[in-house]
Design a protein around this motif. Structure first.
Motif, PDB file in Angstrom:
ATOM      1  N   ARG A  30       0.839  -1.184   0.000  1.00 32.77           N
ATOM      2  CA  ARG A  30       0.000   0.000   0.000  1.00 32.77           C
ATOM      3  C   ARG A  30       0.885   1.249   0.000  1.00 32.77           C
ATOM      4  N   SER A  31       0.680   2.144  -0.995  1.00 35.50           N
ATOM      5  CA  SER A  31       1.514   3.326  -1.126  1.00 35.50           C
ATOM      6  C   SER A  31       0.761   4.621  -0.865  1.00 35.50           C
ATOM      7  N   SER A  32      -0.475   4.549  -0.435  1.00 39.70           N
ATOM      8  CA  SER A  32      -1.247   5.750  -0.141  1.00 39.70           C
ATOM      9  C   SER A  32      -2.142   5.484   1.060  1.00 39.70           C
ATOM     10  N   GLY A  33      -2.639   6.564   1.624  1.00 38.76           N
ATOM     11  CA  GLY A  33      -3.511   6.421   2.772  1.00 38.76           C
ATOM     12  C   GLY A  33      -2.801   6.772   4.065  1.00 38.76           C
ATOM     13  N   PRO A  34      -3.553   6.847   5.170  1.00 36.45           N
ATOM     14  CA  PRO A  34      -2.962   7.232   6.463  1.00 36.45           C
ATOM     15  C   PRO A  34      -1.871   6.285   6.953  1.00 36.45           C
ATOM     16  N   LEU A  35      -2.084   4.988   6.794  1.00 34.90           N
ATOM     17  CA  LEU A  35      -1.079   4.035   7.275  1.00 34.90           C
ATOM     18  C   LEU A  35       0.225   4.173   6.518  1.00 34.90           C
ATOM     19  N   ALA A  36       0.119   4.392   5.197  1.00 30.18           N
ATOM     20  CA  ALA A  36       1.335   4.570   4.405  1.00 30.18           C
ATOM     21  C   ALA A  36       2.054   5.846   4.805  1.00 30.18           C
ATOM     22  N   TRP A  37       1.298   6.904   5.090  1.00 30.89           N
ATOM     23  CA  TRP A  37       1.924   8.166   5.506  1.00 30.89           C
ATOM     24  C   TRP A  37       2.632   7.993   6.847  1.00 30.89           C
ATOM     25  N   LEU A  38       1.990   7.317   7.797  1.00 29.87           N
ATOM     26  CA  LEU A  38       2.619   7.082   9.095  1.00 29.87           C
ATOM     27  C   LEU A  38       3.883   6.245   8.948  1.00 29.87           C
ATOM     28  N   ARG A  39       3.811   5.223   8.116  1.00 35.76           N
ATOM     29  CA  ARG A  39       4.972   4.350   7.928  1.00 35.76           C
ATOM     30  C   ARG A  39       6.136   5.115   7.300  1.00 35.76           C
ATOM     31  N   THR A  40       5.837   6.005   6.372  1.00 32.99           N
ATOM     32  CA  THR A  40       6.887   6.738   5.663  1.00 32.99           C
ATOM     33  C   THR A  40       7.501   7.843   6.514  1.00 32.99           C
ATOM     34  N   HIS A  41       6.673   8.584   7.257  1.00 32.31           N
ATOM     35  CA  HIS A  41       7.146   9.780   7.941  1.00 32.31           C
ATOM     36  C   HIS A  41       7.493   9.560   9.415  1.00 32.31           C
ATOM     37  N   LEU A  42       6.860   8.603  10.063  1.00 35.52           N
ATOM     38  CA  LEU A  42       7.048   8.453  11.506  1.00 35.52           C
ATOM     39  C   LEU A  42       7.669   7.128  11.916  1.00 35.52           C
ATOM     40  N   THR A  48      11.042   5.370  14.848  1.00 36.03           N
ATOM     41  CA  THR A  48       9.953   4.790  15.632  1.00 36.03           C
ATOM     42  C   THR A  48      10.116   5.111  17.113  1.00 36.03           C
ATOM     43  N   ALA A  49      11.343   4.956  17.625  1.00 34.38           N
ATOM     44  CA  ALA A  49      11.597   5.263  19.041  1.00 34.38           C
ATOM     45  C   ALA A  49      11.370   6.750  19.328  1.00 34.38           C
ATOM     46  N   LEU A  50      11.858   7.610  18.422  1.00 33.88           N
ATOM     47  CA  LEU A  50      11.671   9.047  18.610  1.00 33.88           C
ATOM     48  C   LEU A  50      10.190   9.418  18.571  1.00 33.88           C
ATOM     49  N   THR A  51       9.444   8.820  17.669  1.00 37.39           N
ATOM     50  CA  THR A  51       8.009   9.084  17.573  1.00 37.39           C
ATOM     51  C   THR A  51       7.283   8.682  18.845  1.00 37.39           C
ATOM     52  N   LEU A  52       7.626   7.514  19.393  1.00 40.55           N
ATOM     53  CA  LEU A  52       6.963   7.038  20.598  1.00 40.55           C
ATOM     54  C   LEU A  52       7.299   7.911  21.806  1.00 40.55           C
ATOM     55  N   VAL A  53       8.570   8.343  21.925  1.00 36.91           N
ATOM     56  CA  VAL A  53       8.968   9.191  23.056  1.00 36.91           C
ATOM     57  C   VAL A  53       8.271  10.543  22.985  1.00 36.91           C
ATOM     58  N   LEU A  54       8.287  11.171  21.804  1.00 35.58           N
ATOM     59  CA  LEU A  54       7.642  12.472  21.657  1.00 35.58           C
ATOM     60  C   LEU A  54       6.135  12.380  21.838  1.00 35.58           C
ATOM     61  N   SER A  55       5.539  11.274  21.379  1.00 35.02           N
ATOM     62  CA  SER A  55       4.101  11.094  21.568  1.00 35.02           C
ATOM     63  C   SER A  55       3.752  10.960  23.040  1.00 35.02           C
ATOM     64  N   ALA A  56       4.585  10.241  23.790  1.00 38.32           N
ATOM     65  CA  ALA A  56       4.339  10.085  25.227  1.00 38.32           C
ATOM     66  C   ALA A  56       4.463  11.428  25.947  1.00 38.32           C
ATOM     67  N   LEU A  57       5.496  12.205  25.607  1.00 37.09           N
ATOM     68  CA  LEU A  57       5.659  13.518  26.229  1.00 37.09           C
ATOM     69  C   LEU A  57       4.506  14.454  25.862  1.00 37.09           C
ATOM     70  N   GLY A  58       4.078  14.414  24.593  1.00 36.90           N
ATOM     71  CA  GLY A  58       2.960  15.248  24.177  1.00 36.90           C
ATOM     72  C   GLY A  58       1.669  14.871  24.875  1.00 36.90           C
ATOM     73  N   LEU A  59       1.436  13.574  25.042  1.00 32.29           N
ATOM     74  CA  LEU A  59       0.234  13.108  25.734  1.00 32.29           C
ATOM     75  C   LEU A  59       0.260  13.528  27.198  1.00 32.29           C
ATOM     76  N   LEU A  60       1.439  13.445  27.839  1.00 31.73           N
ATOM     77  CA  LEU A  60       1.563  13.862  29.229  1.00 31.73           C
ATOM     78  C   LEU A  60       1.287  15.360  29.379  1.00 31.73           C
ATOM     79  N   ALA A  61       1.838  16.156  28.451  1.00 29.85           N
ATOM     80  CA  ALA A  61       1.604  17.601  28.502  1.00 29.85           C
ATOM     81  C   ALA A  61       0.136  17.928  28.259  1.00 29.85           C
ATOM     82  N   LEU A  62      -0.504  17.195  27.349  1.00 28.70           N
ATOM     83  CA  LEU A  62      -1.917  17.431  27.057  1.00 28.70           C
ATOM     84  C   LEU A  62      -2.793  17.112  28.264  1.00 28.70           C
TER      85      LEU A  62
END
Length: 367
Positions: free
Chosen positions: A16-28, A35-49
């Motif tokens: 699959r080369s299009s769609g949300p899953l493809a965008w997440l796989r390509t960019h994050l 992947t590790a950086l995305t998970l760490v930043l997501s956790a910090l963002g969720l905590l701040a939210l």
């Protein structure tokens, strides 16, 4: 014997080369590190939210109960300061019994601005609409006619003053900037030198200095008995300051235009002003739409500097409302967040309109 080559369409990539899953796989999640950086930043963002929502909503006080706000200080927000001081923040020192006048006047001005942004209303009647709007605006704000109570300009403030300074200064600065930009590219030495001196002189000092000179120094050079209203002096100062910066933006657009455009216009027998009006300026202005809008947004926020001359626009009215009341003074953060939302709403609207203009002129493609 002839050989015929037939082009083949490119085959899609496996998977699959299009769609949300493809965008997440390509960019994050393109690698283990990403992947590790995305998970760490997501956790910090969720905590701040979660922490922000806890302070802004779950532990917040929404009523104007001062004791309840003091009890929750440092734990939850006190949005009661908005209901208690909101009218003074938005309207400034304008008499409270006459607040309906700046509300109607500001709504009228913003309505005409919105109409002016729509191409279907770009006709010869638009300048007349502006003149009528300005006449009604100043009659409502100033009073003294039609039985309205007179209100001095030094009592104007809050959001109506911010909108008025921005709209009038932008309206006056834009044509001034066009003429100055054309003057800097003129072949006549006197005009080119005069425009260059104006731009370099104004750009060499901060806006706060221009406002100080216009408000305190200019009256010293006026003949005895001649007095210019402080609001007029401030509008002139902001207009001259913004016009200098915008002139350089427009000059950049003029220089980016190929010389062949003006040569073709000369071949067709067009005069200088016909060439500028029908060929050069439409293309040059379309090229620098983002920079022009950036100047407008900066001007809208720079109106906060008029407090130096005792005109209390939105930011100044906030300080006036809270600094004079020691009970509500500790809740400035909530009040600043309130006016931050107002500034963001106006700036975001101008930004989106800029993107729409860019797409309409096909200078850049918005996706």
């Amino acid at each position: 014997m002839s050989i015929v080559f037939k082009s083949l369409e490119a085959r899609p990539m496996p998977g699959r080369s299009s769609g949300p899953l493809a965008w997440l796989r390509t960019h994050l999640f393109s690698s283990w590190g990403n992947t590790a950086l995305t998970l760490v930043l997501s956790a910090l963002g969720l905590l701040a939210l979660v922490s922000s929502l806890d302070w802004a909503l779950f532990q917040a006080v929404f009523g104007s109960q001062l004791q309840a706000c003091n009890d929750m200080r440092g734990v939850g927000a006190c949005w009661g300061v908005i209901s208690e001081k909101g009218r003074l923040i938005v309207m400034g020192r304008y008499p409270e019994t006459e607040h309906w006048r700046p509300v109607i006047a500001t709504a009228l001005m913003l309505g005409v601005v919105v109409l002016s942004c729509m191409p279907r209303f770009w006709n010869k009647a638009l300048p007349l609409v502006w003149l009528v709007m300005l006449a009604v605006y100043f009659v409502l704000m100033k009073g003294g006619l039609l039985g309205l109570t007179p209100v001095d300009t030094d009592q104007w403030g809050g959001l109506p003053l911010t909108v008025m300074l921005t709209v009038i200064s932008m309206t006056l600065a834009f044509p001034l900037a066009i003429f100055v930009a054309l003057g800097r590219r003129s072949n006549m030495p006197a005009i080119k030198t005069l425009c260059t001196l104006y731009v370099e002189l104004v750009r060499g000092v901060p806006l706060i200095t221009v406002l100080f000179m216009a408000s305190f120094m200019l009256p010293l050079f006026m003949p005895e008995g001649v007095k210019i209203d402080v609001l007029v002096r401030v509008v002139v100062g902001i207009t001259l300051f913004s016009g200098a910066y915008m002139a350089e933006v427009i000059r950049g657009g003029l220089q980016a235009l190929p010389k062949g455009q003006t040569e073709a216009a000369a071949t067709l027998g067009l005069s200088y002003w016909q060439t500028q009006r029908m060929i050069v300026l439409p293309q040059a202005l379309a090229t620098v739409v983002p920079s022009i809008m950036n100047t407008f947004i900066g001007l809208f926020k720079d109106t906060s500097l008029v407090t130096i001359v005792s005109l209390y626009e939105l930011t100044g009215a906030l300080g006036l409302a809270l600094n004079s009341d020691a009970d509500w003074r500790p809740f400035k953060i909530e009040a600043y967040l309130f006016i931050t939302f107002i500034y963001f709403a106006f700036c975001f609207a101008m930004s989106r309109y800029s993107l729409w203009i860019e797409e309409r002129t096909a200078v850049s493609k918005v996706r």
